[in-house]
Design an enzyme around this catalytic site. Structure first.
Site, PDB file in Angstrom:
ATOM      1  N   GLU A  60     -11.146   5.715  11.013  1.00 28.12           N
ATOM      2  CA  GLU A  60     -11.248   6.991  12.008  1.00 28.12           C
ATOM      3  C   GLU A  60     -11.841   8.043  12.089  1.00 28.12           C
ATOM      4  OE1 GLU A  60      -7.038   7.344  13.861  1.00 28.12           O
ATOM      5  OE2 GLU A  60      -6.539   5.705  13.534  1.00 28.12           O
ATOM      6  N   GLU A 110      -6.682   5.020   6.489  1.00 27.57           N
ATOM      7  CA  GLU A 110      -7.204   5.526   7.904  1.00 27.57           C
ATOM      8  C   GLU A 110      -7.712   6.289   8.181  1.00 27.57           C
ATOM      9  OE1 GLU A 110      -5.866   3.914  10.668  1.00 27.57           O
ATOM     10  OE2 GLU A 110      -4.561   1.946   9.542  1.00 27.57           O
ATOM     11  N   GLU A 116       0.667  -1.068  -0.110  1.00 27.14           N
ATOM     12  CA  GLU A 116       0.452  -0.109  -0.080  1.00 27.14           C
ATOM     13  C   GLU A 116       0.926   0.862   0.491  1.00 27.14           C
ATOM     14  OE1 GLU A 116      -3.983   1.369   1.984  1.00 27.14           O
ATOM     15  OE2 GLU A 116      -2.014   0.683   3.232  1.00 27.14           O
ATOM     16  N   ASP A 120      12.120   4.343  21.456  1.00 25.24           N
ATOM     17  CA  ASP A 120      12.315   4.383  22.875  1.00 25.24           C
ATOM     18  C   ASP A 120      12.113   2.441  22.865  1.00 25.24           C
ATOM     19  OD1 ASP A 120      10.995   2.946  25.279  1.00 25.24           O
ATOM     20  OD2 ASP A 120       8.741   3.202  25.043  1.00 25.24           O
TER      21      ASP A 120
END
Length: 250
Positions: A151, A147, A138, A173
């Protein structure tokens, strides 16, 4: 020891409008129904052999209610707090077995509860730009459009993509690099009513979203100060681009 860095990419669409009542640019933000830390824990995206400080940090970033839920040791309740009634049986069993091996079999959850009790403060539910992970093969823009509709419920014909704008940001992180890529769109006039209540219209649109609303720059700054993820570095340049776009358009 495996020291490979893992890359997680999300792609989103910053969609703006001009609020004709106060003459301010606004963008659509969505609020997640659960914290990233809670999702990472339930999906076992951590190392049981990591230092305790890393695990305590994960619990610090959960909301108080999420920590209380984990302390019940009831994996079913934790899982369906995220997935609700979504049928993901194979994934569920895989993650449950890992949770059981990590926390239940060694000491019936005593270490887990002890770590949670060391957590201080509480995380917040993030306000974010609508975004998500790309599917296989994609394109970035196709992912952002898909998306955004999932949403918010707003389909492609209601906004115009401004192709000259594309921004990305990355942060780390532990062993994970998170990369966010954003495109920019301007809402068409047919949906520019300032009192359009997106929260009521789309709040049940997708399981992971709890709220959706239009926010101006002042609100974006206020939100950013109250959560761990700063929205200004992306939304600020987008608003400046929109101002120039509207100036030259007219």
């Amino acid at each position: 020891m495996d020291t490979a860095m893992q890359l997680k990419t999300s792609i989103g669409l910053i969609t703006c409008r001009m609020n004709t009542q106060n003459n301010q640019i606004e963008t659509i933000l969505v609020q997640k129904r659960y914290s990233l830390a809670f999702s990472e824990f339930i999906h076992c995206h951590y190392s049981i052999n990591a230092n305790q400080g890393h695990l305590i940090k994960m619990f610090n970033n959960m909301t108080i209610n999420e920590r209380l839920l984990v302390k019940t040791l009831d994996f079913d309740r934790m899982w369906y707090h995220i997935w609700i009634e979504t049928p993901v049986y194979e994934l569920y069993h895989k993650k449950y077995q890992k949770f059981r091996k990590n926390w239940l079999l060694p000491d019936n959850g005593k270490k887990l509860i002890s770590l949670i009790n060391q957590a201080k403060g509480s995380g917040t539910l993030l306000w974010e730009i609508p975004k998500g992970k790309p599917k296989e093969d994609e394109s970035d823009l196709t992912c952002a459009i898909r998306e955004f509709e999932e949403e918010t419920g707003i389909t492609r014909e209601y906004y115009q993509i401004l192709p000259e704008f594309k921004k990305s940001m990355s942060y780390f992180d532990g062993k994970t690099e998170y990369k966010h890529i954003y495109f920019l769109a301007m809402l068409c006039k047919s949906l520019e009513e300032p009192n359009m209540n997106l929260s009521l219209q789309y709040e049940n649109r997708i399981a992971e979203i709890s709220k959706i609303s239009w926010q101006n720059m002042e609100a974006v700054r206020f939100i950013s100060k109250r959560q761990s993820f700063n929205l200004e570095p992306m939304i600020g340049p987008a608003f400046n681009f929109i101002k120039n776009y509207l100036r030259y358009k007219h």
